[in-house]
Scaffold this motif. Structure first.
Motif, short mmCIF file in Angstrom:
data_model
loop_
_atom_site.label_atom_id
_atom_site.label_comp_id
_atom_site.label_asym_id
_atom_site.label_seq_id
_atom_site.Cartn_x
_atom_site.Cartn_y
_atom_site.Cartn_z
N ASP A 1 11.20 -3.71 -0.32
CA ASP A 1 12.07 -3.38 -1.45
C ASP A 1 12.41 -1.90 -1.45
O ASP A 1 13.53 -1.51 -1.72
CB ASP A 1 11.38 -3.73 -2.78
CG ASP A 1 11.40 -5.23 -3.05
OD1 ASP A 1 12.30 -5.92 -2.54
OD2 ASP A 1 10.52 -5.72 -3.77
N ASN B 1 11.10 -7.75 0.30
CA ASN B 1 12.36 -8.36 -0.12
C ASN B 1 12.22 -9.88 -0.08
O ASN B 1 11.60 -10.44 0.82
CB ASN B 1 13.51 -7.95 0.81
CG ASN B 1 14.11 -6.62 0.39
OD1 ASN B 1 14.09 -6.27 -0.78
ND2 ASN B 1 14.65 -5.90 1.35
N GLY B 2 12.84 -10.54 -1.03
CA GLY B 2 12.76 -12.00 -1.11
C GLY B 2 13.53 -12.71 -0.02
O GLY B 2 13.25 -13.87 0.28
N ASP C 1 -2.50 -8.44 -1.20
CA ASP C 1 -1.25 -9.12 -1.53
C ASP C 1 -0.16 -8.07 -1.75
O ASP C 1 -0.25 -7.24 -2.64
CB ASP C 1 -1.42 -9.96 -2.80
CG ASP C 1 -0.21 -10.83 -3.10
OD1 ASP C 1 0.86 -10.59 -2.51
OD2 ASP C 1 -0.34 -11.74 -3.93
N VAL C 2 0.87 -8.11 -0.89
CA VAL C 2 1.97 -7.14 -0.98
C VAL C 2 3.32 -7.82 -1.21
O VAL C 2 4.37 -7.24 -0.99
CB VAL C 2 2.03 -6.24 0.29
CG1 VAL C 2 0.81 -5.34 0.38
CG2 VAL C 2 2.19 -7.08 1.55
N GLU C 3 3.26 -9.06 -1.69
CA GLU C 3 4.50 -9.84 -1.88
C GLU C 3 5.50 -9.14 -2.80
O GLU C 3 6.70 -9.24 -2.61
CB GLU C 3 4.15 -11.23 -2.41
CG GLU C 3 5.27 -12.22 -2.25
CD GLU C 3 4.83 -13.65 -2.51
OE1 GLU C 3 5.73 -14.48 -2.66
OE2 GLU C 3 3.62 -13.92 -2.58
N ASP C 4 5.00 -8.42 -3.80
CA ASP C 4 5.90 -7.71 -4.73
C ASP C 4 6.66 -6.57 -4.06
O ASP C 4 7.67 -6.11 -4.58
CB ASP C 4 5.10 -7.15 -5.92
CG ASP C 4 4.59 -8.24 -6.83
OD1 ASP C 4 5.12 -9.37 -6.76
OD2 ASP C 4 3.65 -7.98 -7.61
N ASN C 5 6.19 -6.09 -2.89
CA ASN C 5 6.85 -5.00 -2.17
C ASN C 5 7.81 -5.49 -1.09
O ASN C 5 8.44 -4.67 -0.42
CB ASN C 5 5.80 -4.09 -1.52
CG ASN C 5 4.84 -3.50 -2.52
OD1 ASN C 5 5.18 -3.29 -3.67
ND2 ASN C 5 3.61 -3.27 -2.10
N LYS D 1 0.85 -10.57 3.15
CA LYS D 1 -0.47 -9.94 3.09
C LYS D 1 -0.48 -8.74 4.01
O LYS D 1 0.31 -8.66 4.96
CB LYS D 1 -1.56 -10.91 3.54
CG LYS D 1 -1.68 -12.17 2.72
CD LYS D 1 -2.47 -11.94 1.48
CE LYS D 1 -2.70 -13.26 0.75
NZ LYS D 1 -3.35 -13.08 -0.52
N ASN E 1 11.14 -15.30 1.65
CA ASN E 1 9.73 -14.93 1.68
C ASN E 1 8.92 -15.79 0.74
O ASN E 1 9.27 -15.96 -0.43
CB ASN E 1 9.57 -13.45 1.33
CG ASN E 1 8.14 -13.00 1.46
OD1 ASN E 1 7.41 -12.95 0.48
ND2 ASN E 1 7.73 -12.71 2.67
#
Length: 192
Positions: free
Chosen positions: A175, A138-139, A132-136, A114, A110
Motif C-alpha cells: 500500500d 495491496n488487495g 500478519d502484514v495483510e493490511d500493508n 505473512k 490477495n
C-alpha cells in the motif's frame, strides 16, 4: 481433440520460483511457491483458444533495506486468488500432441500475507516470524503472462500439458512503498 466440443476443462499444479523487486533496498534471492486450481480453454478456432484459470497461488520474495548495523531483511509470503486471462495459440499436431504459446494478463486478489525476518537497530538483531502484514499489502495484483509448452494427447480429449511461464508483476505489492513481485512457473496440468 474432439471437434464436437469447444471447451476443455482441466486441473493444474504449478511449482514456481518468485522474487520481489523493491523500489528501495534490494532483492535477496528467490522464494519457492506453488499454484493449483482449475483451467479451461474456450476454442475460438481449431488451434486458437481463450484460456483462463481459477487458482490459489503462494508466492513472495525477500527484501533487504538498510545495512548490517541498521536495517531489516524481510521475507514476504503472499497468497492470491489468480484468474489468468490469455490467448493460447497451438501448432499443428507434432507427434502425439501440439506445441503452444500463451500470452495474457493475470489479475490476482490477495487472501493472505505473512512476513518473517530480522530487524537490526544499532547492531542488535531481533527476529520476527509469521507476522500478519495483510493490511500493508495491496488487495489486487496484476501481472503479464507469457509462456509455452507441449500438450500430449492420450486420446481425443484427454491430454497432459507441460510448459514454462513467466508472470511479470507490474503493480505495487505494498500500500505504501514501491515493490513488484514476479515468478517463473513449471506448468503441469491435465485436461479431461
Amino acid at each position: 481433440m474432439s471437434k464436437a466440443q469447444n471447451f476443455d476443462l482441466g486441473l493444474k499444479v504449478h511449482p514456481l520460483f518468485g522474487w520481489m523487486k523493491p523500489g528501495q533496498g534490494s532483492n535477496s534471492g528467490v522464494l519457492t511457491g506453488f499454484s493449483y486450481g482449475l483451467m479451461g480453454d474456450f476454442y475460438v478456432k481449431e488451434r486458437y483458444a481463450f484460456s483462463t484459470e481459477f487458482a490459489i497461488t503462494s508466492m513472495g520474495g525477500t527484501v533487504v533495506e538498510g545495512d548490517s548495523q541498521n536495517g531489516i531483511e524481510t521475507t514476504y509470503k503472499l497468497k492470491y486468488i489468480e484468474i489468468p486471462l490469455s490467448m493460447k495459440l497451438k501448432t499443428n499436431k507434432v507427434g502425439q500432441g501440439q506445441f503452444y504459446g500463451q500470452f495474457g494478463f493475470v489479475p490476482g486478489f490477495n487472501i493472505g500475507a505473512k512476513a518473517n525476518g530480522t530487524e537490526t537497530i544499532n547492531g542488535i538483531s531481533t527476529d520476527f516470524d509469521d507476522k500478519d502484514v495483510e493490511d500493508n499489502i495491496n488487495g489486487m495484483r496484476l501481472g503479464l503472462l507469457i509462456g509455452g509448452g507441449y500438450e500430449y494427447y492420450f486420446d481425443n480429449s484427454t491430454r497432459l500439458a507441460l510448459g514454462l511461464s513467466f508472470n511479470n508483476g507490474f503493480t505495487d505489492v505494498f500500500d505504501a512503498g514501491k515493490a513488484t513481485n514476479s515468478y517463473m512457473a513449471l506448468n503441469l496440468g491435465i485436461f479431461f
